[in-house]
Design an enzyme around this catalytic site. Structure first.
Site, PDB file in Angstrom:
ATOM      1  N   ASP A  98     -18.543  38.153 -21.816  1.00  0.00           N
ATOM      2  CA  ASP A  98     -19.021  38.463 -20.239  1.00  0.00           C
ATOM      3  C   ASP A  98     -17.116  37.381 -20.153  1.00  0.00           C
ATOM      4  OD1 ASP A  98     -20.919  39.086 -18.362  1.00  0.00           O
ATOM      5  OD2 ASP A  98     -21.994  38.741 -19.687  1.00  0.00           O
ATOM      6  N   ASP A 197     -17.550  41.510 -15.049  1.00  0.00           N
ATOM      7  CA  ASP A 197     -18.442  41.314 -14.529  1.00  0.00           C
ATOM      8  C   ASP A 197     -18.152  41.453 -13.180  1.00  0.00           C
ATOM      9  OD1 ASP A 197     -20.722  39.405 -13.818  1.00  0.00           O
ATOM     10  OD2 ASP A 197     -19.496  38.253 -12.707  1.00  0.00           O
ATOM     11  N   GLU A 254     -19.539  46.562 -14.873  1.00  0.00           N
ATOM     12  CA  GLU A 254     -20.785  46.347 -13.891  1.00  0.00           C
ATOM     13  C   GLU A 254     -19.800  46.350 -12.743  1.00  0.00           C
ATOM     14  OE1 GLU A 254     -23.657  43.132 -12.166  1.00  0.00           O
ATOM     15  OE2 GLU A 254     -21.807  42.561 -12.624  1.00  0.00           O
ATOM     16  N   HIS A 327     -30.406  40.915 -18.104  1.00  0.00           N
ATOM     17  CA  HIS A 327     -30.216  39.693 -17.927  1.00  0.00           C
ATOM     18  C   HIS A 327     -30.314  39.105 -16.238  1.00  0.00           C
ATOM     19  CE1 HIS A 327     -26.190  40.108 -16.771  1.00  0.00           C
ATOM     20  NE2 HIS A 327     -26.157  38.755 -16.071  1.00  0.00           N
ATOM     21  N   ASP A 328     -30.126  40.950 -14.912  1.00  0.00           N
ATOM     22  CA  ASP A 328     -30.532  40.658 -13.944  1.00  0.00           C
ATOM     23  C   ASP A 328     -31.711  41.680 -13.664  1.00  0.00           C
ATOM     24  OD1 ASP A 328     -28.392  39.647 -12.723  1.00  0.00           O
ATOM     25  OD2 ASP A 328     -26.880  40.822 -13.015  1.00  0.00           O
TER      26      ASP A 328
END
Length: 551
Positions: A98, A197, A254, A327-328
């Protein structure tokens, strides 16, 4: 588009705190990941994306980094990570990390130095404003103002997310050079690339003017003024040229706020990134990705239309990253299947629905065994800061305490962050100690050991989906098209090239369906709910299949 090495990867996302604990402290770690590499290889995974493992005070579970060049002690050491690199290489598995560069932790040495010495160069590594009151009315993603006052100065600093996550000042060239050096150091070490991210937040509206409020708190979403702002292309192009392109690395952005008409810049032939996550299908059940205390009713037709629009736009420009969990997000069976969330036939239909879409497929840990949402009885049972914020915002907007708790039970990010269910035991094989977050359930069915022993399990179905994709290049590099549909609950799409065509057909309902199909076809993958006759395809409830068509 030109074929790239990363298009044929099968990516598995690991949330390290919850994947496998190796030392009994209740927190997953790098050595735990190493111990499960053979499992991933048997499933067919070729790349793993590991959510942040860097040193962090864990205000946002690692997305608040205090040292980009070291691991958080609970996850292990750099020696452990280098061993992970070596062991993944032996198995033909690559690593994505990440990349969190919109913000750092407030405990990062840069920010600490900026606090100690207002004349330091590090004061310009972040966004500080001298003011007697909050500089504007922008609302942070996690609720409240984006501005936090320093205790001993009439100065505020800016944070898009949590107050312990101050935004980095990308307008500062010296700061950008520090970021590029850090990125290249990790690429030199041998990782394949990054999931990037919140990258569309690095450019702000530099006027910093207040805008029309959109909530009872008198604040307005900062997404309107600090997401995908004009001028961001300068930063992203520089990032691509200085870091990603020289190493032929893979990057998955993202990038919320990017319109389909902007995809050429982001994922085109010379785009900023290799591929992009599109959240429009994932967020179809909420008013917006930042306001899931406002649930929205949806139909299978809505889901199909969002997927179709997204896929065609991405295909026209570049490459996609199909996913149904991360994960979100909450767990996909609970979101998309509702009352059928534990129905094994429906789970296989959902898997087939997305897996052969155009792009590189992503699987999130536990998705392959059908893990579902939890049910918590109190706000005290939640760890996720966003869930806690959504609870209070929902109450402020008129929800009862019971309604607010129901909302976060359904949509909480903690749903996907509970320990991986390896076996049917109290701690589900994740740890010998007390798990850092309570398990979703102790299940005799939804665990790895039971499903690997069952030839008809969801795990085996995913394993077969992966094997078929690897053996069938058209399912990776072929085009995608969406034939006309006559039944709104039946999803159809076709992957094809000059020589071959494969049809994906999925009945996403509990009712039997019949689809006219006057052409020969061979069942390649099915959940045992599909029959091809002379003129039609008969679909049992949640019947789904991949069909090789005669061209």
């Amino acid at each position: 588009m030109e074929n790239k090495w990363w298009q044929s990867e099968i990516v598995y996302q690991i949330y390290p705190r919850s994947f496998q604990d190796s030392n009994g402290d209740g927190i997953g770690d790098v050595r735990g990941i190493i111990s499960r590499l053979d499992y991933l290889a048997e499933l067919g995974i070729t790349m793993i994306w590991i959510s942040p493992i860097f040193k962090s005070p864990m205000a946002d579970n690692g997305y608040d980094i205090s040292d980009y060049f070291d691991l958080a002690p609970e996850f292990g050491t750099m020696a452990d990570f280098e061993e992970l690199l070596a062991e993944t290489k032996k198995r033909g598995i690559k690593i994505l990390l990440d990349l969190v560069v919109n913000h750092s932790s407030d405990e990062h040495p840069w920010f600490q130095e900026a606090l100690k010495n207002p004349q330091s160069k590090y004061r310009d590594y972040y966004i500080f404003k001298e003011a007697n009151e909050r500089p504007n009315n922008w609302r942070s993603i996690f609720g409240g103002s984006v501005w936090e006052k320093l205790p001993d100065e009439e100065v505020y600093y800016y944070h898009t997310f949590h107050k312990k996550q101050p935004d980095l000042n990308w307008e500062n060239p010296e700061l950008r050079e520090e970021i590029y050096s850090m990125i290249n150091q990790w690429l030199e070490l041998g990782i394949a690339g990054f999931r990037v991210d919140a990258i569309t937040f690095i450019k702000k509206d530099l006027s910093f003017k207040s805008i029309e409020p959109d909530g009872v708190d008198g604040l307005a979403k900062c997404t309107k003024t600090s997401r995908n702002q004009p001028g961001i292309e300068v930063f992203l192009k520089e990032l691509q040229e200085r870091c990603f392109k020289p190493y032929d690395s893979v990057t998955v952005a993202e990038a919320p706020g990017v319109g389909y008409d902007e995809l050429d810049d982001f994922i085109g032939p010379d785009g900023f990134f290799s591929m992009i996550f599109d959240f429009k299908a994932a967020d179809l059940d909420v008013a917006s990705g930042t306001e899931w205390f406002k649930p929205v009713a949806w139909t299978p037709e809505d889901l199909f239309n969002r997927l179709k629009t997204s896929q065609l736009a991405i295909q026209e420009s570049g490459w996609g990253a199909p996913f149904i969990e991360n994960h979100d997000q909450n767990r996909a069976p609970s979101k998309y299947l509702k009352d059928n969330q534990t129905n094994p036939v429906a789970l296989k239909a959902l898997a087939l629905l997305y897996f052969y879409l155009y792009g590189t497929p992503f699987i999130y840990q536990g998705q392959e065994i059908g893990m579902v949402n939890f049910e918590r009885e109190s706000l005290d049972d939640f760890d996720d800061i966003s869930s806690i914020d959504q609870y209070h915002r929902g109450m402020a907007e008129g929800l009862t305490a019971e309604e607010a708790l129901a909302v976060i039970n359904y949509r909480s990010r903690d749903n996907s962050r509970t320990p991986m269910q390896w076996e049917d035991s109290p701690s589900v094989g994740f740890t010998t100690g007390q798990p850092w977050l309570a398990v979703t359930e102790q299940s005799s069915v939804r665990n790895v050991a039971a499903q690997m022993a069952d030839p008809d399990s969801l795990w085996r179905f995913y394993q077969n989906l992966i094997a078929v994709k690897k053996e069938t290049p058209v399912l990776t590099h072929g085009q995608i098209a969406f034939p006309e549909r006559t039944e709104e609950d039946v999803f159809l799409y076709r992957r094809y090239d000059e020589d071959q065509a494969y049809l994906v057909i999925v009945n996403l309902s509990g009712q039997a369906q019949t689809v006219v199909y006057p052409r020969p076809g061979e069942l390649v993958v099915t959940n045992q709910g599909v029959t091809i006759t002379t003129n039609d395809i008969k679909l049992a409830p949640f019947g789904a299949a991949l069909i090789k068509e005669e061209c």
